[in-house]
Design a protein around this motif. Structure first.
Motif, mmCIF file in Angstrom:
data_model
loop_
_atom_site.group_PDB
_atom_site.id
_atom_site.type_symbol
_atom_site.label_atom_id
_atom_site.label_comp_id
_atom_site.label_asym_id
_atom_site.label_seq_id
_atom_site.Cartn_x
_atom_site.Cartn_y
_atom_site.Cartn_z
ATOM 1 N N GLY A 206 2.522 1.297 7.536
ATOM 2 C CA GLY A 206 3.290 0.102 7.832
ATOM 3 C C GLY A 206 4.189 0.332 9.024
ATOM 4 O O GLY A 206 4.134 1.374 9.695
ATOM 5 N N ALA A 207 5.060 -0.630 9.273
ATOM 6 C CA ALA A 207 5.927 -0.553 10.448
ATOM 7 C C ALA A 207 6.888 0.624 10.380
ATOM 8 O O ALA A 207 7.299 1.155 11.409
ATOM 9 N N ASP A 208 7.249 1.063 9.161
ATOM 10 C CA ASP A 208 8.204 2.159 9.034
ATOM 11 C C ASP A 208 7.581 3.429 8.476
ATOM 12 O O ASP A 208 8.280 4.275 7.917
ATOM 13 N N GLY A 209 6.251 3.578 8.611
ATOM 14 C CA GLY A 209 5.661 4.856 8.281
ATOM 15 C C GLY A 209 4.531 4.821 7.286
ATOM 16 O O GLY A 209 3.922 3.769 7.018
ATOM 17 N N LEU A 210 4.249 5.993 6.720
ATOM 18 C CA LEU A 210 3.130 6.212 5.822
ATOM 19 C C LEU A 210 3.591 6.116 4.369
ATOM 20 O O LEU A 210 4.597 6.724 3.989
ATOM 21 N N TYR A 211 2.826 5.362 3.561
ATOM 22 C CA TYR A 211 3.121 5.209 2.143
ATOM 23 C C TYR A 211 1.878 5.568 1.334
ATOM 24 O O TYR A 211 0.742 5.376 1.788
ATOM 25 N N SER A 212 2.108 6.044 0.107
ATOM 26 C CA SER A 212 1.007 6.302 -0.814
ATOM 27 C C SER A 212 1.361 5.772 -2.191
ATOM 28 O O SER A 212 2.536 5.574 -2.524
ATOM 29 N N THR A 213 0.332 5.534 -3.005
ATOM 30 C CA THR A 213 0.551 4.981 -4.323
ATOM 31 C C THR A 213 1.161 6.018 -5.262
ATOM 32 O O THR A 213 0.756 7.173 -5.283
ATOM 33 N N VAL A 214 2.137 5.558 -6.029
ATOM 34 C CA VAL A 214 2.736 6.339 -7.109
ATOM 35 C C VAL A 214 2.817 5.414 -8.312
ATOM 36 O O VAL A 214 3.619 4.474 -8.328
#
Length: 282
Positions: A206-214
């Motif tokens: 996204g615009a503010d970085g990398l995310y992963s599911t938790v």
């Protein structure tokens, strides 16, 4: 700083996975054991626009051509063998490979083949191809699916990226959507990239970085570099990401490791699987 000609060899080939990174200079292949990054080198000199792997089969789109081939099993340094194929599209923006065959998208056309001994067939047109994964195509006018040798529009107004294995996912300016009974919002901020291991693990940019599911939510990943991540992939039990400046980051679930590759202009990343594995590379 390590250069492309330098190597860090960490043992035998057993347990080693290849991570492929497309750059404006060419195709880089790196070895990873667990989350330890080992040897890496430039394998093909053409500006890469996209790439995809399935097991050890490989398809690469460049500014000049579409290349197909295999990742070769070697004792230490991985190598790839590639040959050009003629595909009836005007440019080479995105490629995909999987059980349904090979897909190439460029401009508004998508071409497909299940056998490289047979001609490629244009299976449909879209509003402009942006990404391909499995049998899903992200386009300027929504998401398409390869069905019975043709393309079917399956919703949304526009998509930047798709994950086509497991639960279908689409990255859009309105957020991330998953396909259930229609498209259901999964993340409500603008999303540029999405990747899935085909099971219960997903990542997005996204615009503010990398995310992963938790669990049922999303958690931001704290990477060991401050450079902007531009591409992500899963495969062989690891998650890989690469920055625009050319840093490769990998994790096997026990923390991120990173290595500067020395080549900027990163466009795509993929993780190889075993030659007899059905594990979906990213």
């Amino acid at each position: 700083m390590q250069t492309l000609s330098e190597k860090r060899v960490f043992g035998t080939k057993t347990g080693v996975t290849e991570v492929l990174v497309g750059t404006e200079t060419g195709l880089v292949v790196a070895t990873v054991s667990g989350a330890q990054i080992g040897t890496f080198g430039l394998q093909h000199r053409q500006s890469v626009t996209d790439l995809a792997v399935w097991g050890r089969e490989l398809i690469v789109a460049t500014n000049e051509s579409v290349l197909v081939g295999q990742i070769e099993e070697t004792a230490e340094t991985p190598t790839v063998s590639l040959s050009a194929v003629e595909v009836p599209v005007e440019s080479y923006a995105a490629v995909g490979i999987g059980p349904q065959g090979l897909l190439v998208g460029g401009g508004e056309a998508v071409a497909h083949t299940t056998d490289l001994t047979e001609p490629w067939t244009v299976v449909g047109s879209t509003g402009g191809v942006r990404a391909i994964d499995g049998g899903l195509i992200a386009a300027a006018d929504g998401v398409y699916r390869l069905n019975d040798g043709g393309l079917t529009h399956v919703g949304l107004d526009a998509a930047a990226d798709v994950a086509g294995h497991g639960v279908p996912l689409a990255a859009t300016r309105e957020g991330l959507f998953r396909l259930a009974n229609g498209w259901v919002s999964s993340y409500e901020q603008p999303t540029d990239r999405v990747a899935s291991d085909g099971h219960d693990h997903h990542s997005l940019l996204g615009a503010d970085g990398l995310y992963s599911t938790v669990g049922d939510g999303w958690e931001r990943d704290e990477l060991p570099v401050t450079e902007d991540v531009v591409t992500i992939a899963y495969g062989s039990g690891i998650r890989a990401a690469a920055t625009q400046a050319g840093t490769l980051c990998v994790t096997a679930g026990d923390g991120w490791r990173h290595q500067r590759l020395g080549l900027a202009g990163v466009s795509a990343i993929a993780v190889a699987g075993d030659s007899d594995s059905s594990d979906h590379p990213g």
